[in-house]
Scaffold this motif. Structure first.
Motif, PDB file in Angstrom:
ATOM      1  N   GLU A 190      32.075 -12.816   3.774  1.00 31.31           N
ATOM      2  CA  GLU A 190      30.967 -12.883   2.834  1.00 31.31           C
ATOM      3  C   GLU A 190      30.034 -14.017   3.250  1.00 31.31           C
ATOM      4  O   GLU A 190      30.488 -15.064   3.699  1.00 31.31           O
ATOM      5  CB  GLU A 190      31.524 -13.140   1.433  1.00 31.31           C
ATOM      6  CG  GLU A 190      30.515 -13.469   0.394  1.00 31.31           C
ATOM      7  CD  GLU A 190      31.137 -13.792  -0.946  1.00 31.31           C
ATOM      8  OE1 GLU A 190      30.452 -13.564  -1.946  1.00 31.31           O
ATOM      9  OE2 GLU A 190      32.280 -14.275  -0.999  1.00 31.31           O
ATOM     10  N   LYS A 191      28.736 -13.802   3.107  1.00 31.10           N
ATOM     11  CA  LYS A 191      27.759 -14.859   3.344  1.00 31.10           C
ATOM     12  C   LYS A 191      27.333 -15.411   2.004  1.00 31.10           C
ATOM     13  O   LYS A 191      27.028 -14.659   1.086  1.00 31.10           O
ATOM     14  CB  LYS A 191      26.536 -14.326   4.088  1.00 31.10           C
ATOM     15  CG  LYS A 191      26.801 -14.009   5.520  1.00 31.10           C
ATOM     16  CD  LYS A 191      25.535 -13.592   6.216  1.00 31.10           C
ATOM     17  CE  LYS A 191      25.836 -13.211   7.657  1.00 31.10           C
ATOM     18  NZ  LYS A 191      24.628 -12.751   8.351  1.00 31.10           N
ATOM     19  N   MET A 192      27.330 -16.737   1.902  1.00 27.47           N
ATOM     20  CA  MET A 192      26.892 -17.403   0.678  1.00 27.47           C
ATOM     21  C   MET A 192      25.714 -18.304   1.021  1.00 27.47           C
ATOM     22  O   MET A 192      25.750 -19.021   2.018  1.00 27.47           O
ATOM     23  CB  MET A 192      28.016 -18.251   0.084  1.00 27.47           C
ATOM     24  CG  MET A 192      29.200 -17.468  -0.385  1.00 27.47           C
ATOM     25  SD  MET A 192      30.472 -18.510  -1.110  1.00 27.47           S
ATOM     26  CE  MET A 192      29.774 -18.834  -2.700  1.00 27.47           C
ATOM     27  N   ILE A 193      24.701 -18.273   0.200  1.00 31.45           N
ATOM     28  CA  ILE A 193      23.542 -19.139   0.383  1.00 31.45           C
ATOM     29  C   ILE A 193      23.543 -20.147  -0.759  1.00 31.45           C
ATOM     30  O   ILE A 193      23.558 -19.772  -1.935  1.00 31.45           O
ATOM     31  CB  ILE A 193      22.245 -18.317   0.403  1.00 31.45           C
ATOM     32  CG1 ILE A 193      22.280 -17.355   1.583  1.00 31.45           C
ATOM     33  CG2 ILE A 193      21.033 -19.235   0.471  1.00 31.45           C
ATOM     34  CD1 ILE A 193      21.120 -16.412   1.667  1.00 31.45           C
ATOM     35  N   LYS A 194      23.543 -21.408  -0.396  1.00 35.79           N
ATOM     36  CA  LYS A 194      23.584 -22.510  -1.361  1.00 35.79           C
ATOM     37  C   LYS A 194      22.395 -23.425  -1.132  1.00 35.79           C
ATOM     38  O   LYS A 194      21.643 -23.274  -0.187  1.00 35.79           O
ATOM     39  CB  LYS A 194      24.889 -23.310  -1.207  1.00 35.79           C
ATOM     40  CG  LYS A 194      26.135 -22.531  -1.525  1.00 35.79           C
ATOM     41  CD  LYS A 194      26.182 -22.239  -2.997  1.00 35.79           C
ATOM     42  CE  LYS A 194      27.463 -21.496  -3.351  1.00 35.79           C
ATOM     43  NZ  LYS A 194      27.539 -21.193  -4.753  1.00 35.79           N
ATOM     44  N   MET A 230      17.679 -24.088   2.365  1.00 37.33           N
ATOM     45  CA  MET A 230      18.884 -23.413   1.937  1.00 37.33           C
ATOM     46  C   MET A 230      19.895 -23.401   3.077  1.00 37.33           C
ATOM     47  O   MET A 230      19.527 -23.227   4.225  1.00 37.33           O
ATOM     48  CB  MET A 230      18.561 -21.983   1.525  1.00 37.33           C
ATOM     49  CG  MET A 230      17.542 -21.863   0.389  1.00 37.33           C
ATOM     50  SD  MET A 230      18.035 -22.733  -1.061  1.00 37.33           S
ATOM     51  CE  MET A 230      18.714 -21.447  -2.019  1.00 37.33           C
ATOM     52  N   LYS A 231      21.149 -23.583   2.716  1.00 32.22           N
ATOM     53  CA  LYS A 231      22.246 -23.540   3.683  1.00 32.22           C
ATOM     54  C   LYS A 231      22.987 -22.219   3.543  1.00 32.22           C
ATOM     55  O   LYS A 231      23.134 -21.696   2.449  1.00 32.22           O
ATOM     56  CB  LYS A 231      23.239 -24.668   3.407  1.00 32.22           C
ATOM     57  CG  LYS A 231      22.986 -25.921   4.144  1.00 32.22           C
ATOM     58  CD  LYS A 231      24.163 -26.845   3.948  1.00 32.22           C
ATOM     59  CE  LYS A 231      23.925 -28.148   4.629  1.00 32.22           C
ATOM     60  NZ  LYS A 231      25.009 -29.099   4.388  1.00 32.22           N
ATOM     61  N   GLU A 232      23.457 -21.735   4.667  1.00 36.58           N
ATOM     62  CA  GLU A 232      24.212 -20.489   4.666  1.00 36.58           C
ATOM     63  C   GLU A 232      25.645 -20.784   5.090  1.00 36.58           C
ATOM     64  O   GLU A 232      25.878 -21.466   6.084  1.00 36.58           O
ATOM     65  CB  GLU A 232      23.569 -19.497   5.628  1.00 36.58           C
ATOM     66  CG  GLU A 232      24.140 -18.127   5.540  1.00 36.58           C
ATOM     67  CD  GLU A 232      23.361 -17.143   6.389  1.00 36.58           C
ATOM     68  OE1 GLU A 232      24.024 -16.340   7.058  1.00 36.58           O
ATOM     69  OE2 GLU A 232      22.124 -17.198   6.387  1.00 36.58           O
ATOM     70  N   PHE A 233      26.586 -20.271   4.312  1.00 36.86           N
ATOM     71  CA  PHE A 233      28.004 -20.435   4.605  1.00 36.86           C
ATOM     72  C   PHE A 233      28.611 -19.061   4.837  1.00 36.86           C
ATOM     73  O   PHE A 233      28.254 -18.095   4.170  1.00 36.86           O
ATOM     74  CB  PHE A 233      28.729 -21.109   3.435  1.00 36.86           C
ATOM     75  CG  PHE A 233      28.317 -22.525   3.193  1.00 36.86           C
ATOM     76  CD1 PHE A 233      28.927 -23.556   3.878  1.00 36.86           C
ATOM     77  CD2 PHE A 233      27.321 -22.834   2.286  1.00 36.86           C
ATOM     78  CE1 PHE A 233      28.547 -24.864   3.668  1.00 36.86           C
ATOM     79  CE2 PHE A 233      26.938 -24.136   2.062  1.00 36.86           C
ATOM     80  CZ  PHE A 233      27.553 -25.153   2.749  1.00 36.86           C
ATOM     81  N   LEU A 234      29.533 -18.982   5.779  1.00 38.25           N
ATOM     82  CA  LEU A 234      30.283 -17.767   6.022  1.00 38.25           C
ATOM     83  C   LEU A 234      31.693 -17.982   5.475  1.00 38.25           C
ATOM     84  O   LEU A 234      32.379 -18.927   5.871  1.00 38.25           O
ATOM     85  CB  LEU A 234      30.346 -17.446   7.511  1.00 38.25           C
ATOM     86  CG  LEU A 234      31.086 -16.189   7.901  1.00 38.25           C
ATOM     87  CD1 LEU A 234      30.395 -14.963   7.320  1.00 38.25           C
ATOM     88  CD2 LEU A 234      31.171 -16.066   9.399  1.00 38.25           C
ATOM     89  N   VAL A 235      32.094 -17.127   4.539  1.00 38.63           N
ATOM     90  CA  VAL A 235      33.404 -17.228   3.893  1.00 38.63           C
ATOM     91  C   VAL A 235      34.261 -16.087   4.389  1.00 38.63           C
ATOM     92  O   VAL A 235      33.847 -14.931   4.380  1.00 38.63           O
ATOM     93  CB  VAL A 235      33.275 -17.170   2.358  1.00 38.63           C
ATOM     94  CG1 VAL A 235      34.638 -17.276   1.704  1.00 38.63           C
ATOM     95  CG2 VAL A 235      32.351 -18.251   1.849  1.00 38.63           C
ATOM     96  N   CYS A 236      35.456 -16.410   4.827  1.00 39.24           N
ATOM     97  CA  CYS A 236      36.403 -15.416   5.314  1.00 39.24           C
ATOM     98  C   CYS A 236      37.634 -15.456   4.409  1.00 39.24           C
ATOM     99  O   CYS A 236      38.285 -16.488   4.286  1.00 39.24           O
ATOM    100  CB  CYS A 236      36.776 -15.728   6.755  1.00 39.24           C
ATOM    101  SG  CYS A 236      37.955 -14.584   7.459  1.00 39.24           S
TER     102      CYS A 236
END
Length: 68
Positions: free
Chosen positions: A17-21, A1-7
């Motif tokens: 927000e942290k999103m896991i894709k 799983m990859k984790e993205f940080l959305v600002c």
């Protein structure tokens, strides 16, 4: 799983927000998904470190997505 940080930069605030894709998800796909969500919904729910918050999509001025 990859984790993205959305600002999200709003008119008067900054929300993160942290999103896991999935592992093969690309940054461009995440940005496209967020833009669709903003264009189709007047308000959307975002999950941040301080809890859930309701975002008025008309106040969003800039979105930054980074991979962690």
């Amino acid at each position: 799983m990859k984790e993205f940080l959305v600002c999200y930069i709003l008119d008067n605030d900054i929300k993160r927000e942290k999103m896991i894709k999935e592992f093969d998800a690309l940054k461009a796909e995440v940005v496209h998904e967020l833009l669709e969500k903003i264009n189709t919904n007047r308000f959307f729910l975002s999950k941040g470190e301080q809890g859930d918050f309701l975002v008025n999509s008309s106040l969003v001025r800039y979105i930054r997505v980074t991979e962690k």
